[in-house]
Design an enzyme around this catalytic site. Structure first.
Site, PDB file in Angstrom:
ATOM      1  CB  ALA A 191      30.280 -16.884 -15.861  1.00 23.15           C
ATOM      2  CB  THR A 197      20.722  -9.481 -16.986  1.00 25.96           C
ATOM      3  OG1 THR A 197      21.971  -8.810 -16.763  1.00 25.96           O
ATOM      4  CG2 THR A 197      20.388  -9.411 -18.471  1.00 25.96           C
ATOM      5  CB  THR A 223      18.854  -6.180  -0.923  1.00 18.63           C
ATOM      6  OG1 THR A 223      18.443  -6.034  -2.280  1.00 18.63           O
ATOM      7  CG2 THR A 223      17.641  -6.169  -0.007  1.00 18.63           C
ATOM      8  CB  THR A 271      28.114  -8.450 -10.734  1.00 20.74           C
ATOM      9  OG1 THR A 271      27.149  -9.217 -11.449  1.00 20.74           O
ATOM     10  CG2 THR A 271      29.254  -8.085 -11.665  1.00 20.74           C
ATOM     11  CD  GLU A 288      29.954  -2.669 -17.583  1.00 18.58           C
ATOM     12  OE1 GLU A 288      30.804  -3.562 -17.357  1.00 18.58           O
ATOM     13  OE2 GLU A 288      30.260  -1.507 -17.875  1.00 18.58           O
ATOM     14  CD  GLU A 342      23.431  26.844 -29.143  1.00 21.37           C
ATOM     15  OE1 GLU A 342      22.224  26.609 -29.062  1.00 21.37           O
ATOM     16  OE2 GLU A 342      24.284  26.357 -28.351  1.00 21.37           O
ATOM     17  CB  SER A 361      15.089  -8.633 -12.392  1.00 19.13           C
ATOM     18  OG  SER A 361      15.189  -9.719 -11.503  1.00 19.13           O
TER      19      SER A 361
END
Length: 372
Positions: A157, A303, A220, A191, A297, A47, A305
Site C-alpha cells: 500500500a 502478516t 483485541t 485491515t 488476508e 464411492e 507476526s
C-alpha cells in the site's frame, strides 16, 4: 484411472468442507461404468455416487478412490459397507485416511470381506488435495495460508494506506478461488477498519453449493463496527477478541451487544506477552471448529507476526509489475536480523503468470506443520 479420480475430487474443492476432497472411479472389464465425487458435507460420498452410477456393473469391478473409504457411521453410512455390498473385486486407494477413526480400518474391513486392496497409488498428488484436512487430523490445527498482493519492491500500500488496486483483475479473480477453497478467511482489525472488506466469495462461476467460508476478524479491543460490510453478507462472521471484553460490566459491553445484534459471533481469546491475541489459541480454536485451511488476508503487522512466529504453512504472493517506493508500506513488519542464518526460508512450489501479474506459491522449508 487414479488420475481421473483426482480430477473428480476437485469438483468438491469449494463445497465439501470440512470433509476431505475425494473422487472415485468404478472400472469393469477396462471400461468406466461409474464415477463420482464428494460434493457437500453431509451428503453422499464419492464411492456412493460412483456405485449408484455403475449399478450391477460394480460387481467384480475395480474401484479407484483417492482416499481410503470411510469405515464408520457418521452423517452418512460407511463407504466400506457400500463397496462390500456392491461386490467390487479390488479397491485402489490413493492414500490412507489421516482421520484416526478411519486410518487403516477401511482397508482392514475391505480385506476382511475378501476384497483385494492396494494403497499408495499416486499418493503425493492425492495428498495435495487435502493438506489442510490432513494437518487438522494429525495435529488438531488448520493449515495457514497467507495471501499478499505486492509491488515488485515488496510494498502492499502507499504511505497513506491506498492499496486498491495493486494487482490486476485476473489476480483478484484468482483470490476469489483461494477464498472458496478455504474453510475460513481471516484478517486483522486494522485491515477491517481501513478497507471494510467483505471477505466473501462473489464470483458467480464458483459453485459453493450454499456455503461461504467462515469470516474471522482478530479484534483485541472489539473495534469492528456493527455496520461493517462483512456483517451484511451471507455466511458467518467470527470476531475473536480479548476475553476481558466478554466479562459482565466490561467497557466494551455496548460494542459487544451491537456486534452480536448485527449477526457476529464474538468469542474471547487469551493475550500473549505483547497484549495481542494469542495466535496459538486462535489456531487451536479454528481447529476445533473443523477449519482445514485458513486463508489470511491481513496487513503488515499480522502478516509479520505469523511469519516471525513460524505460523505460515503456505505463502502466496501476487507481484504486480510496478514499484511503489520506500515510503510505501512493506508486506510484513518483521524484527531486524543480525545474521543471514536467522532468516526464515521457504521453498518455491509454483510460479505462474496471472494476467499482468506473477503468482508465487511458497511453503515452509521445514515442512507443512504449523509451529504452535
Amino acid at each position: 484411472m487414479m488420475r481421473h479420480a483426482i480430477e473428480l475430487a476437485g469438483q468438491g474443492r469449494y463445497s465439501n468442507h470440512p470433509n476431505p476432497r475425494v473422487g472415485c472411479v468404478i472400472v469393469h472389464e477396462g471400461r468406466i461404468v461409474g464415477e463420482g465425487s464428494h460434493l457437500k458435507w453431509g451428503e453422499a460420498h464419492a464411492e456412493v455416487h460412483a456405485l449408484q452410477a455403475a449399478g450391477a456393473a460394480a460387481r467384480g469391478a475395480d474401484c479407484y478412490v483417492t482416499l481410503e473409504p470411510h469405515s464408520y457411521q457418521g452423517r452418512t453410512p460407511p463407504c466400506t459397507e457400500a463397496l462390500i455390498r456392491a461386490g467390487v473385486a479390488r479397491v485402489f486407494c490413493g492414500a490412507l485416511d489421516p482421520n484416526p477413526k478411519v486410518h487403516g480400518e477401511g482397508v482392514r474391513q475391505l480385506r476382511a470381506a475378501g476384497i483385494e486392496v492396494h494403497s499408495g497409488l499416486l499418493e503425493p498428488e492425492v495428498r495435495e488435495l487435502n493438506l489442510g484436512f490432513e494437518q487438522r487430523m494429525r495435529s488438531g490445527l488448520p493449515r495457514v495460508i497467507v495471501k499478499v498482493a505486492a509491488s515488485l519492491d515488496g510494498r502492499v500500500a502507499l504511505a497513506n494506506g491506498v492499496s486498491q488496486w495493486i494487482t490486476g483483475e485476473q489476480a483478484r479473480a484468482d483470490v476469489q478461488r483461494l477464498r472458496a477453497q478455504a474453510s475460513a478467511v481471516l484478517t486483522g482489525i486494522d485491515t477491517a477498519l481501513a478497507d471494510d472488506p467483505q471477505l466473501n466469495v462473489r464470483d458467480p462461476a464458483i459453485e459453493l453449493r450454499g456455503r461461504q467460508p467462515l469470516r474471522v476478524v482478530l479484534d483485541t479491543g472489539l473495534r469492528l463496527p456493527a455496520a461493517a460490510r462483512m456483517l451484511q453478507m451471507a455466511g458467518e462472521t467470527l470476531v475473536m477478541t480479548s476475553a476481558a471484553n466478554l466479562l459482565p460490566g466490561a467497557a466494551a459491553a455496548a460494542r459487544l451487544e451491537a456486534l452480536q445484534a448485527a449477526g457476529a459471533q464474538c468469542i474471547g481469546i487469551g493475550l500473549d506477552a505483547q497484549g495481542r491475541l494469542d495466535l496459538r489459541e486462535v489456531w487451536r480454536e479454528l481447529g476445533r471448529r473443523q477449519c482445514n485451511d485458513v486463508l489470511v488476508e491481513a496487513g503488515p503487522t499480522l502478516t509479520g507476526s505469523l511469519l516471525h512466529q513460524g505460523m505460515v504453512d503456505e505463502w502466496i504472493i501476487y507481484y504486480a509489475p510496478m514499484v511503489l517506493g520506500g515510503d510505501a508500506r512493506a508486506m510484513a513488519v518483521l524484527p531486524a536480523l543480525q545474521r543471514l542464518e536467522e532468516a526464515r526460508r521457504f521453498e518455491l512450489q509454483a510460479l505462474s503468470r496471472i494476467g499482468t501479474d506473477a503468482k508465487l506459491v511458497l511453503r515452509t522449508s521445514a515442512g507443512s506443520a504449523t509451529n504452535v
